[in-house]
Scaffold this active site. Structure first.
Site, PDB file in Angstrom:
ATOM      1  N   GLY B  15       0.815  -1.217   0.000  1.00 45.84           N
ATOM      2  CA  GLY B  15       0.000   0.000   0.000  1.00 45.84           C
ATOM      3  C   GLY B  15       0.848   1.267   0.000  1.00 45.84           C
ATOM      4  O   GLY B  15       0.538   2.249  -0.684  1.00 45.84           O
ATOM      5  N   ASN B  16       1.960   1.252   0.756  1.00 46.93           N
ATOM      6  CA  ASN B  16       2.842   2.422   0.859  1.00 46.93           C
ATOM      7  C   ASN B  16       3.474   2.829  -0.454  1.00 46.93           C
ATOM      8  O   ASN B  16       4.009   3.927  -0.575  1.00 46.93           O
ATOM      9  CB  ASN B  16       3.983   2.139   1.839  1.00 46.93           C
ATOM     10  CG  ASN B  16       3.503   2.197   3.264  1.00 46.93           C
ATOM     11  OD1 ASN B  16       2.308   2.341   3.512  1.00 46.93           O
ATOM     12  ND2 ASN B  16       4.430   2.096   4.199  1.00 46.93           N
ATOM     13  N   LYS B 135     -14.672  -7.750   5.696  1.00 43.43           N
ATOM     14  CA  LYS B 135     -13.659  -6.783   5.250  1.00 43.43           C
ATOM     15  C   LYS B 135     -14.236  -5.373   5.297  1.00 43.43           C
ATOM     16  O   LYS B 135     -15.158  -5.046   4.526  1.00 43.43           O
ATOM     17  CB  LYS B 135     -13.250  -7.162   3.816  1.00 43.43           C
ATOM     18  CG  LYS B 135     -12.383  -6.150   3.122  1.00 43.43           C
ATOM     19  CD  LYS B 135     -10.922  -6.263   3.523  1.00 43.43           C
ATOM     20  CE  LYS B 135     -10.099  -5.159   2.880  1.00 43.43           C
ATOM     21  NZ  LYS B 135      -8.765  -5.052   3.468  1.00 43.43           N
ATOM     22  N   LYS B 219      -5.525  -8.736  -1.966  1.00 48.16           N
ATOM     23  CA  LYS B 219      -4.602  -8.362  -3.043  1.00 48.16           C
ATOM     24  C   LYS B 219      -3.464  -9.372  -3.215  1.00 48.16           C
ATOM     25  O   LYS B 219      -3.011  -9.643  -4.334  1.00 48.16           O
ATOM     26  CB  LYS B 219      -4.052  -6.966  -2.712  1.00 48.16           C
ATOM     27  CG  LYS B 219      -3.113  -6.369  -3.678  1.00 48.16           C
ATOM     28  CD  LYS B 219      -1.688  -6.317  -3.149  1.00 48.16           C
ATOM     29  CE  LYS B 219      -1.552  -5.590  -1.838  1.00 48.16           C
ATOM     30  NZ  LYS B 219      -0.193  -5.774  -1.259  1.00 48.16           N
ATOM     31  N   LYS B 281       0.260 -12.793   2.847  1.00 53.42           N
ATOM     32  CA  LYS B 281       1.468 -12.788   2.022  1.00 53.42           C
ATOM     33  C   LYS B 281       2.154 -14.151   2.074  1.00 53.42           C
ATOM     34  O   LYS B 281       2.555 -14.708   1.047  1.00 53.42           O
ATOM     35  CB  LYS B 281       2.421 -11.687   2.491  1.00 53.42           C
ATOM     36  CG  LYS B 281       1.842 -10.292   2.288  1.00 53.42           C
ATOM     37  CD  LYS B 281       2.813  -9.201   2.703  1.00 53.42           C
ATOM     38  CE  LYS B 281       2.134  -7.846   2.911  1.00 53.42           C
ATOM     39  NZ  LYS B 281       0.838  -7.595   2.339  1.00 53.42           N
TER      40      LYS B 281
END
Lengths: 318, 318
Positions: B15-16, B135, B219, B281
């Site tokens: 996101g960053n 979510k 994602k 992840k």
């Protein structure tokens, strides 16, 4: 017909293909409209004769995004017009992609790939249009609000037909499609491509960088540029009417069938075609044939196959 | 190295990479962040060793779009979440495309094509996630407003950490990337592809049609699906930290280097990784290697090349 003999055709949708006049503009309405539109487009592909790139306008969608930005500006940073244009390409591309996937699948051809390519369009930062912003975009404002925007943000505001004040932006000429190479690659692999939505996001070259600009490229001229850049044989510009007309809406109105570039240019100069309506379509058709395209067809969505066969519509050739 | 020997690699941005914590979220800020991000991504391509697909999140951008929709709803019909997701793909894809074009050009490689492909992701309409929307998306509401939305629109609302009420939507598993074929075609032609943004637009199959759903696909799991669908050799998941850690932020924290799928699975089961953060992840990395991928690398953006060479980061292999 062998697949490598398919006619590469670029098709510009008219505004009505997505949102009809008087509709409020819910996503549901737009998806329903798009579902009718893609049935016609799919006929071209399912005939086995054409591989196509589809472009579209985005006026009402970008207008709504700009209005949302305006109404929410105290809480959400407002996006510039180039970003709103990119967002509208995502929205409209999504509807067109999904709807084409569906109609191919319903015809037993779910194997035909469809892809929306986010498109940037290179314009000249010195285009004379930047000295004369004239394309109205987004919401209407009161005189007071318009003056405020003019001072605060440097917007160019005009009074629009007694309905209030609107921002106007430059409408420069397209010079090249930044994504022409990927679009060509997809077409070579027989993917149906949706591209150049809303005239593409206008970008200028500043040194070694591309930078977005707040401007609107005419959708028909943009589609012509796309057709040139991908080496299309045929350019199709869809609109509300079946033909281009001389003396449109006059008692002596005359539908044009097959005409030459020279004839089209003469009619254009004689002022037969309305600015912002039929004029850019005829201009795009002329440019396309002059740049080496085989023919440009201007007709309505539901007549597209007939017109391509030369049985209706207006066809411009050398 | 011959171009056909390049390693096909799918890279998920953190996101960053687009918006940093605490930033307001102007387009300018996001473009500046993206310009730093693409410098790192471009190194992979410019090394001549990799051809890449880039995916990205869209949480803050979709949140802002939803808030704009909410604040403007009296004047502009609000879009459902799938449409907001498509819009965010347009916005973020535009920034990434333009910025990659620029960094390639600045390195004398303006010939490398870049393309953002609007991506839909097939999910199962019977995914158990639909029975348990969890979510959080979009703006915070008061209790009163939350109850109204629950009644009027059937939204599921939860109280979020004392900061107010938020809508929650299902987070189903990705089953397939609808646009996998065009993405493959572009990669085969050595275009850098941006795809699967924000987990892709979630669509379900209803009879012979795809239909959008209001849901959010994780994602990282989505990027894993993309990597499988395009036959990637390597999956890279970028985040804020250089490695995956055991006992993260504890005195006995331990960075993981090269680990096997079995080791990773054990650590996952032991509960080392935070839900919604490192857990998906690691899960994505495990799934990728189990499905036949060569290796999955989890590291920070500015260490990506070092980590691919095995000199830092966490690498999961068979």
């Amino acid at each position: 017909m062998a697949s490598n003999e398919k006619t590469l055709t670029v098709v510009a949708l008219g505004g009505n293909a997505i949102l009809k006049p008087g509709q409020e503009g819910t996503a549901k309405q737009q998806i329903e409209n798009v579902n009718e539109t893609t049935k016609q487009l799919a006929k071209m592909v399912l005939s086995g004769e054409y591989k196509i790139v589809v472009s579209h306008g985005n006026g009402p969608q970008v207008g709504n995004l700009m209005l949302q930005n305006e109404l929410a500006k105290e809480e959400v940073p407002s996006h510039p017009l180039d970003v709103c244009g990119a967002e509208s390409q995502g929205f409209i591309g999504y509807m067109l992609s999904q709807s084409l996937d569906n109609v191919f699948n319903q015809n037993g051809r779910g194997d035909i790939p469809v892809s929306t390519v986010l498109t940037q369009t290179l314009i000249d930062g010195d285009d004379p249009a930047f000295d004369d912003p004239s394309k109205p975009v987004g919401p209407f404002y009161t005189e007071e609000a318009a003056e405020e925007l003019q001072e605060e943000k440097g917007y160019n505001m005009i009074e629009d037909a007694g309905r209030g004040y609107r921002r106007v932006v430059p409408s420069p000429e397209p010079e090249a499609i930044v994504e022409k190479e990927p679009i060509r690659q997809l077409l070579a692999a027989h993917t149906v491509v949706i591209a150049a939505g809303g005239g593409g996001v206008p970008v200028v070259r500043e040194g070694d960088r591309l930078v977005g600009r707040e401007a609107v490229i005419d959708k028909d001229l943009e589609t012509e540029q796309l057709a040139e850049d991908v080496g299309a044989e045929v350019l199709v510009i869809l609109t509300d009417v079946e033909n281009v007309y001389l003396n449109y809406n006059q008692p002596d109105q005359e539908a044009l069938g097959r005409i030459t570039v020279d004839e089209a240019s003469d009619y254009l100069e004689e002022g037969h075609f309305a600015r912002g309506s039929m004029k850019p379509k005829v201009k795009a058709g002329i440019e396309f044939v002059e740049s080496g395209g085989k023919k440009a067809v201007i007709t309505s969505l539901n007549k597209v196959l007939e017109a391509l066969e030369g049985n209706t519509g207006t066809t411009i050739t050398k």
